[in-house]
Design an enzyme around this catalytic site. Sequence first.
Site, PDB file in Angstrom:
ATOM      1  N   LEU A   1       6.671  40.814  -3.400  1.00  0.00           N
ATOM      2  CA  LEU A   1       5.845  40.713  -2.187  1.00  0.00           C
ATOM      3  C   LEU A   1       4.527  41.469  -2.324  1.00  0.00           C
ATOM      4  O   LEU A   1       3.508  41.056  -1.759  1.00  0.00           O
ATOM      5  CB  LEU A   1       6.641  41.243  -0.989  1.00  0.00           C
ATOM      6  CG  LEU A   1       7.755  40.308  -0.498  1.00  0.00           C
ATOM      7  CD1 LEU A   1       8.790  41.073   0.323  1.00  0.00           C
ATOM      8  CD2 LEU A   1       7.162  39.157   0.309  1.00  0.00           C
TER       9      LEU A   1
ATOM     10  N   TYR B   1      19.393  51.992   2.535  1.00  0.00           N
ATOM     11  CA  TYR B   1      18.238  51.101   2.676  1.00  0.00           C
ATOM     12  C   TYR B   1      17.882  50.894   4.145  1.00  0.00           C
ATOM     13  O   TYR B   1      16.732  51.090   4.556  1.00  0.00           O
ATOM     14  CB  TYR B   1      18.533  49.762   2.005  1.00  0.00           C
ATOM     15  CG  TYR B   1      17.377  48.787   2.057  1.00  0.00           C
ATOM     16  CD1 TYR B   1      16.291  48.929   1.196  1.00  0.00           C
ATOM     17  CD2 TYR B   1      17.360  47.723   2.969  1.00  0.00           C
ATOM     18  CE1 TYR B   1      15.220  48.026   1.242  1.00  0.00           C
ATOM     19  CE2 TYR B   1      16.303  46.829   3.019  1.00  0.00           C
ATOM     20  CZ  TYR B   1      15.235  46.984   2.146  1.00  0.00           C
ATOM     21  OH  TYR B   1      14.178  46.103   2.204  1.00  0.00           O
TER      22      TYR B   1
ATOM     23  N   LYS C   1      14.436  52.289   6.251  1.00  0.00           N
ATOM     24  CA  LYS C   1      13.445  51.426   6.909  1.00  0.00           C
ATOM     25  C   LYS C   1      13.349  51.757   8.404  1.00  0.00           C
ATOM     26  O   LYS C   1      12.274  51.627   9.004  1.00  0.00           O
ATOM     27  CB  LYS C   1      13.806  49.951   6.685  1.00  0.00           C
ATOM     28  CG  LYS C   1      13.730  49.504   5.217  1.00  0.00           C
ATOM     29  CD  LYS C   1      12.317  49.591   4.644  1.00  0.00           C
ATOM     30  CE  LYS C   1      12.239  48.943   3.261  1.00  0.00           C
ATOM     31  NZ  LYS C   1      10.884  49.034   2.675  1.00  0.00           N
TER      32      LYS C   1
ATOM     33  N   THR D   1      12.991  37.671  -4.269  1.00  0.00           N
ATOM     34  CA  THR D   1      12.330  38.601  -5.206  1.00  0.00           C
ATOM     35  C   THR D   1      13.427  39.280  -6.027  1.00  0.00           C
ATOM     36  O   THR D   1      14.626  39.124  -5.751  1.00  0.00           O
ATOM     37  CB  THR D   1      11.534  39.701  -4.466  1.00  0.00           C
ATOM     38  OG1 THR D   1      12.473  40.561  -3.795  1.00  0.00           O
ATOM     39  CG2 THR D   1      10.530  39.145  -3.480  1.00  0.00           C
TER      40      THR D   1
HETATM   41  N1  LIG Z   1      12.662  40.691  -0.681  1.00  0.00           N
HETATM   42  C1  LIG Z   1      13.112  40.798   0.592  1.00  0.00           C
HETATM   43  O1  LIG Z   1      13.937  39.988   1.052  1.00  0.00           O
HETATM   44  C2  LIG Z   1      12.602  41.891   1.473  1.00  0.00           C
HETATM   45  C3  LIG Z   1      12.922  41.825   2.833  1.00  0.00           C
HETATM   46  C4  LIG Z   1      12.465  42.817   3.685  1.00  0.00           C
HETATM   47  C5  LIG Z   1      11.694  43.833   3.171  1.00  0.00           C
HETATM   48  N2  LIG Z   1      11.385  43.882   1.842  1.00  0.00           N
HETATM   49  C6  LIG Z   1      10.552  44.994   1.363  1.00  0.00           C
HETATM   50  O2  LIG Z   1       9.446  44.463   0.677  1.00  0.00           O
HETATM   51  C7  LIG Z   1       8.952  45.435  -0.251  1.00  0.00           C
HETATM   52  C8  LIG Z   1       8.712  44.781  -1.596  1.00  0.00           C
HETATM   53  O3  LIG Z   1       9.968  44.374  -2.101  1.00  0.00           O
HETATM   54  P1  LIG Z   1      10.161  43.089  -3.027  1.00  0.00           P
HETATM   55  O4  LIG Z   1      11.174  42.245  -2.360  1.00  0.00           O
HETATM   56  O5  LIG Z   1       8.867  42.517  -3.419  1.00  0.00           O
HETATM   57  O6  LIG Z   1      10.905  43.778  -4.257  1.00  0.00           O
HETATM   58  P2  LIG Z   1      10.590  43.838  -5.819  1.00  0.00           P
HETATM   59  O7  LIG Z   1      10.199  42.498  -6.340  1.00  0.00           O
HETATM   60  O8  LIG Z   1      11.755  44.552  -6.403  1.00  0.00           O
HETATM   61  O9  LIG Z   1       9.286  44.767  -5.896  1.00  0.00           O
HETATM   62  C9  LIG Z   1       9.352  46.121  -5.593  1.00  0.00           C
HETATM   63  C10 LIG Z   1       8.077  46.760  -6.084  1.00  0.00           C
HETATM   64  O10 LIG Z   1       8.127  48.156  -5.748  1.00  0.00           O
HETATM   65  C11 LIG Z   1       7.804  48.883  -6.905  1.00  0.00           C
HETATM   66  N3  LIG Z   1       8.313  50.238  -6.868  1.00  0.00           N
HETATM   67  C12 LIG Z   1       9.566  50.669  -6.712  1.00  0.00           C
HETATM   68  N4  LIG Z   1       9.612  52.007  -6.752  1.00  0.00           N
HETATM   69  C13 LIG Z   1       8.337  52.439  -6.963  1.00  0.00           C
HETATM   70  C14 LIG Z   1       7.723  53.693  -7.114  1.00  0.00           C
HETATM   71  N5  LIG Z   1       8.418  54.832  -7.093  1.00  0.00           N
HETATM   72  N6  LIG Z   1       6.383  53.755  -7.284  1.00  0.00           N
HETATM   73  C15 LIG Z   1       5.664  52.610  -7.320  1.00  0.00           C
HETATM   74  N7  LIG Z   1       6.178  51.383  -7.222  1.00  0.00           N
HETATM   75  C16 LIG Z   1       7.508  51.298  -7.044  1.00  0.00           C
HETATM   76  C17 LIG Z   1       8.362  48.062  -8.061  1.00  0.00           C
HETATM   77  O11 LIG Z   1       7.803  48.471  -9.286  1.00  0.00           O
HETATM   78  P3  LIG Z   1       8.563  48.281 -10.700  1.00  0.00           P
HETATM   79  O12 LIG Z   1       8.303  46.868 -11.139  1.00  0.00           O
HETATM   80  O13 LIG Z   1       7.902  49.304 -11.557  1.00  0.00           O
HETATM   81  O14 LIG Z   1      10.024  48.548 -10.469  1.00  0.00           O
HETATM   82  C18 LIG Z   1       7.910  46.685  -7.609  1.00  0.00           C
HETATM   83  O15 LIG Z   1       6.559  46.496  -7.911  1.00  0.00           O
HETATM   84  C19 LIG Z   1       9.984  46.555  -0.271  1.00  0.00           C
HETATM   85  O16 LIG Z   1       9.541  47.638   0.527  1.00  0.00           O
HETATM   86  C20 LIG Z   1      11.209  45.910   0.363  1.00  0.00           C
HETATM   87  O17 LIG Z   1      12.056  46.853   0.989  1.00  0.00           O
HETATM   88  C21 LIG Z   1      11.825  42.937   0.978  1.00  0.00           C
END
Ligand SMILES: NC(=O)c1ccc[n+]([C@@H]2O[C@H](COP(=O)([O-])OP(=O)(O)OC[C@H]3O[C@@H](n4cnc5c(N)ncnc54)[C@H](OP(=O)(O)O)[C@@H]3O)[C@@H](O)[C@H]2O)c1
Length: 243
Positions: A16, A166, A170, A201
């Site tokens: 995202l 988690y 949030k 993702t």
């Molecule tokens: N996917 C869903 O269904 C969903 C739903 C609701 C909310 N969200 C929220 O959306 C956000 C993005 O999630 P996503 O679904 O896109 O997940 P994702 O594809 O796993 O991406 C997570 C990102 O966060 C980075 N990250 C994790 N720990 C970090 C740190 N200490 N410092 C810097 N970067 C860090 C990861 O980097 P690396 O590549 O280095 O690990 C990656 O770029 C999150 O806050 C998640 O809780 C997601």
Amino acid sequence: MNEQKVALITGANKGLGYETARQLGKQNIKVLIGARDETRGREAAEKLLAEGCDAEFILLDVGDEKTHEAAAKYVAENYGKLDILVNNAGIVLESLSGTPSDVSLETLRKTFDTNFFGVIAVTKAFLPLIKKSEGGRIVNVSSGLGSLAQNSDANCDYAAVKPLAYNSSKTALNAFTVILAHELKEANIKVNSADPGYTATDLNGNQGTKTVEQGASVITDLATLPNDGATGGYFDDEGVVPW
Ligand SMILES: NC(=O)c1ccc[n+]([C@@H]2O[C@H](COP(=O)([O-])OP(=O)(O)OC[C@H]3O[C@@H](n4cnc5c(N)ncnc54)[C@H](OP(=O)(O)O)[C@@H]3O)[C@@H](O)[C@H]2O)c1
């Protein structure tokens, strides 16, 4: 003052965060691709550059305050302001179908370090630069799983999804949104929580039912709110999410 808007997105190397950077970049906003890994961050920025976005990698580990300071110094020296901060980086360390009472304190602490304390630390580092913007926007990427209203609604689609660390990280993040928005209400800085919805993702093994384009749209909208837009709110792509 640089007229082009400047946005920093944490965790923008994939998922995202990457898609939000792409959507903002398509609006001619300079996008700083925050990533904790230099190779992954540079590759993401190069891909966006190839798509015509004005993208630049910036080293930012949400859990490492030294990288916050160095990144803020770099932005101050090169742009003199920050218009948009998207606190997107987030982790889930436990099984989505796990039993809450079995979650270890270590998992709780590590999850809060990234999803809550890290967001506050990054925001504090960049707030002086956001105050230099003519209209700052802070988007905290939350989740519907952080909603206490939805967690306590047995009829909610995700009623069975209760990973304690988690979800509560949030919920705490949502509290930060409300409280920071109050502090900044006279400063033309809008602070909102975004719920992207269940998006495919790596976070969920790409099982989410929404595309990243759909999931990121509410984040992009909140990042580019007009001056009369909302602050201190919690939104998904259909509107207000109950706290
Ligand atoms: N996917 C869903 O269904 C969903 C739903 C609701 C909310 N969200 C929220 O959306 C956000 C993005 O999630 P996503 O679904 O896109 O997940 P994702 O594809 O796993 O991406 C997570 C990102 O966060 C980075 N990250 C994790 N720990 C970090 C740190 N200490 N410092 C810097 N970067 C860090 C990861 O980097 P690396 O590549 O280095 O690990 C990656 O770029 C999150 O806050 C998640 O809780 C997601």
